[in-house]
Design an enzyme around this catalytic site. Structure first.
Site, PDB file in Angstrom:
ATOM      1  N   ALA A 146       0.827  -1.204   0.000  1.00 51.94           N
ATOM      2  CA  ALA A 146       0.000   0.000   0.000  1.00 51.94           C
ATOM      3  C   ALA A 146       0.861   1.254   0.000  1.00 51.94           C
ATOM      4  CB  ALA A 146      -0.914  -0.006   1.224  1.00 51.94           C
ATOM      5  N   GLY A 203      -0.989  -5.751  -0.608  1.00 52.11           N
ATOM      6  CA  GLY A 203      -1.827  -5.536  -1.776  1.00 52.11           C
ATOM      7  C   GLY A 203      -1.145  -5.912  -3.072  1.00 52.11           C
ATOM      8  N   GLU A 225      -1.756  -9.504  -3.390  1.00 52.92           N
ATOM      9  CA  GLU A 225      -3.177  -9.720  -3.664  1.00 52.92           C
ATOM     10  C   GLU A 225      -3.483  -9.485  -5.142  1.00 52.92           C
ATOM     11  OE1 GLU A 225      -6.026  -9.090  -0.034  1.00 52.92           O
ATOM     12  OE2 GLU A 225      -4.769  -7.307  -0.210  1.00 52.92           O
ATOM     13  N   GLU A 233       0.051  -7.929   6.398  1.00 53.91           N
ATOM     14  CA  GLU A 233      -0.854  -6.931   6.956  1.00 53.91           C
ATOM     15  C   GLU A 233      -0.979  -6.987   8.475  1.00 53.91           C
ATOM     16  OE1 GLU A 233      -2.136  -7.303   2.649  1.00 53.91           O
ATOM     17  OE2 GLU A 233      -1.372  -8.621   4.215  1.00 53.91           O
TER      18      GLU A 233
END
Length: 675
Positions: A74, A113, A116, A136
């Site tokens: 992120a 992310g 992901e 995370e």
């Protein structure tokens, strides 16, 4: 694309540029330095994939980082702010709905992310130096864009749970073995293009696949172990719950529940505290006036003192690749050091060589010379004089003192500018904190070199000024004194320890004292009493215990009695506490858990504010880092001053007045400084 297969580069000024090679579109992500998933990058990825979805000249799409990193995670600038569109799930939906296969070409790191997004792709190719992960939990949250649901469709649920709860990056070779990537290549660009060509026109969305088979008993055991390690933290429960839903519920139901849990956790006090610590670590090494200073380079290290602390420090340097020369004034201690250090290094990969030498005179060629001897000013100044005579010009002269005046130690040399404090915490090869003590004359390049060492040792290095106990021990002593004061008021050691452990500390103050040795605490207290001539405020129980030979775990008795390694309250200690109450004319009263916790926290906060006011620490977040990484302050509270900022100001001021007891009270207005 030209008919001869040459690459065509479009939109060179965008965060995502496009090349098309023989029907394979390569989207190159370029958001330096680590391709953080900013709103603009998310929008650019969506735009390019949507455009390529209808391009008849393109049969497959490759996502690839343009600066050595796929997507590191992120955008830190968005932390703590409202989510902005397009969100990461929007990007993932675009990838999955694209009619053409999308391949992730992973270099550097694909974390959070970033991974992901890779999981949303139809295939994953990684270079042999890359790593993937879902860390995370570092911020008290769970993956919020389907990582918990897709991962168990690539690898089994037990592995998925371990990967998410450990927050560890998984290197490419292991990732291939676990099924986290499809191929590992040396030439990522050519390997990804070849993989995409051979992939065909099919889609391979993980949402359309069932979870991998797993051993239910092994999973149940892993969940139980995870929750035990997590000590009741909400995000740990949600990590385990999300993986269970991924393998037991329909994909979209599990996805929706994981997103809801992510949103709850993202807005929690705990996540805010962990984000605070994340940024505090990055700020700690930024010292005013040092930006343009080149650090003294250290390649070789010498240590005097081969006991437990010196051996631990040597281990830390050896594991980080620094050759170490080690000596001790006691031959028998030096003789046992090698075996002790080899035991410490049992899990180290390719440690540097250790050389045992018989005298300090043999250390003169080393770049750093560090003392880790008994905490006595005369011993340390004598040794520093010897360093001054033996060490080569330009060497760093370092002291591991935990309390003593570094300026007085430095004054024993002809080069005080070369002296710096490197206060390691036991066990030194495990504990993350390193207090870097800046003396009155410490040269900027020496300080910068010490901070660079901290980074290479993978320590959290925090700069402290010179003062009794520096940052951490000064605050801890105030906390310990308040804990002993509560014994006089009506508590017993177990009452205090239980209340403190309920806050999230691994151990209460009396259990810690028994672990480290009561003689160490008493020696420091006695030294201070000799300097000040005042012992009226000190509770005498510690002195009585030491006089009776009760030094803690090592003697089988301290604040507690020990049998087979297990502690139990001791009637002899209770009798000494009652004797101390009687000497002061105190009628004991009952203190509940809340009062014990508030007084202990207030003592820590009050002294922390005084440390800040006195200039021993330059920033409040530095103090939070010291207490978290060196003294077991609960991470989920964010450190004492972060915690204090969240408290009602009137109650906090009242609590500080209580623990100050007519002495100095910390200035709570310092909490309003955002530094």
């Amino acid at each position: 694309m030209s008919s001869n297969g040459a690459a065509e580069v479009l939109n060179p000024n965008l965060l995502v540029t496009r090349e098309v090679v023989d029907g394979v579109a390569i989207l190159i992500l370029d958001n330096p330095p680590v391709n953080a998933l900013s709103r603009d990058l998310r929008e650019a990825i969506r735009h390019e994939i949507a455009a390529l979805s209808t391009d008849e000249n393109v049969t497959a799409i490759v996502l690839m980082g343009g600066n050595g990193t796929f997507i590191a995670g992120a955008d830190l600038r968005e932390f703590g702010k409202p989510l902005s569109n397009p969100t990461l799930p929007d990007v993932i939906e675009t990838i999955e709905s694209c009619p053409k296969p999308v391949i992730a070409a992973i270099s550097g790191s694909a974390l959070g992310g970033g991974y992901e997004i890779a999981l949303a792709c139809d295939g994953r190719v990684a270079d042999d130096r890359s790593s993937v992960g879902l860390p995370e939990g570092t911020f008290g949250i769970i993956p919020g864009a389907g990582g918990t649901v897709r991962l168990p469709r690539l690898t089994d649920a037990v592995t998925a749970l371990e990967m998410i709860t450990s927050c560890r990056p998984v290197k490419a070779s292991e990732a291939k073995r676990l099924g986290l990537v499809d191929e590992v290549v040396t030439d990522l660009r050519e390997g990804a293009i070849s993989f995409a060509r051979n992939f065909g026109a099919r889609k391979n969305c993980l949402r359309d696949l069932p979870p991998k088979p797993y051993d239910q008993d092994a999973f149940d055991a892993a969940v139980k172990a995870t929750l035990k390690r997590g000590k009741g933290r909400p995000y740990v429960f949600e990590q385990a719950e999300a993986i269970w839903r991924a393998v037991s519920a329909p994909f979209d139901d599990a996805l929706s529940e994981a997103r809801a849990a992510f949103s709850r956790l993202r807005d929690s006090d705990e996540s805010a505290a962990l984000r605070h610590l994340f940024f505090a670590e990055r700020q700690a090494a930024r010292i005013e006036g040092l930006d343009s200073v080149a650090p003294i380079e250290v390649r070789t290290v010498a240590i005097v003192g081969a006991g437990t602390m010196g051996s631990g420090i040597a281990t830390a340097f050896l594991a980080a690749g620094f050759p170490v020369k080690l000596t001790d004034f006691k031959p028998e201690v030096l003789d046992s050091a090698r075996e002790r250090i080899q035991g410490f290094l049992s899990r180290a990969t390719n440690p540097a060589p250790l050389t045992l030498v018989s005298s300090v005179e043999e250390l003169g060629d080393c770049d750093l010379v560090l003392e880790a001897v008994f905490e006595n000013m005369e011993v340390k100044t004598d040794l520093m004089r010897l360093f001054d005579r033996v060490a080569k010009p330009g060497a760093i002269l370092a002291s591991n003192t935990s309390y003593l005046d570094l300026d007085e130690i430095a004054a024993a040399t002809s080069r005080p500018e070369a002296v710096v404090g490197l206060h390691f915490f036991a066990p030194a090869h495990i504990m993350k904190l390193l207090e870097v003590v800046r003396g009155r004359n410490t040269a900027p390049e020496i300080l910068r070199g010490a901070l660079a060492l901290g980074k290479k040792l993978r320590k959290v290095a925090v700069v402290s000024g010179v003062g009794e106990g520096f940052i951490g021990n000064r605050i801890y002593n105030a906390y310990r004194a308040q804990s002993e004061a509560m014994l006089i008021d009506g508590c017993y050691p177990k009452d205090v320890d239980s209340a403190i452990e309920a806050l999230g500390f691994a151990m209460g103050p009396f259990a810690v004292s028994d672990m480290s040795g009561l003689d160490i605490a008493w020696a420091n207290r006695k030294r201070k009493q000799e300097v000040t001539g005042d012992k009226s405020k000190d509770v005498p129980v510690l002195e009585w215990l030491v006089a009776g030979g009760r030094l803690g775990r090592k003697t089988g008795a301290g604040w507690y009695h020990y049998e087979d390694g297990k502690s139990a309250p001791d009637s002899e200690v209770c009798a000494l506490i009652e004797k101390a109450r009687g000497a002061r004319g105190v009628t004991p009263r009952s203190l509940d858990q809340d009062e014990i916790q508030q007084r202990a926290l207030a003592a820590i906060v009050n002294e922390a504010l005084l440390v800040l006011e006195d200039g021993i620490a330059s920033r409040a977040p530095d103090i939070d880092l010291v207490l978290i990484n060196g003294y077991g302050f609960p991470r989920h509270l964010g450190g004492p001053l972060f915690w204090a900022k969240q408290q009602p100001r009137n109650r906090l001021q009242k609590d500080l007045e209580t623990v100050a007891a007519g002495g100095r009270r910390g200035n709570v207005s310092l909490l309003d400084d955002d530094a």
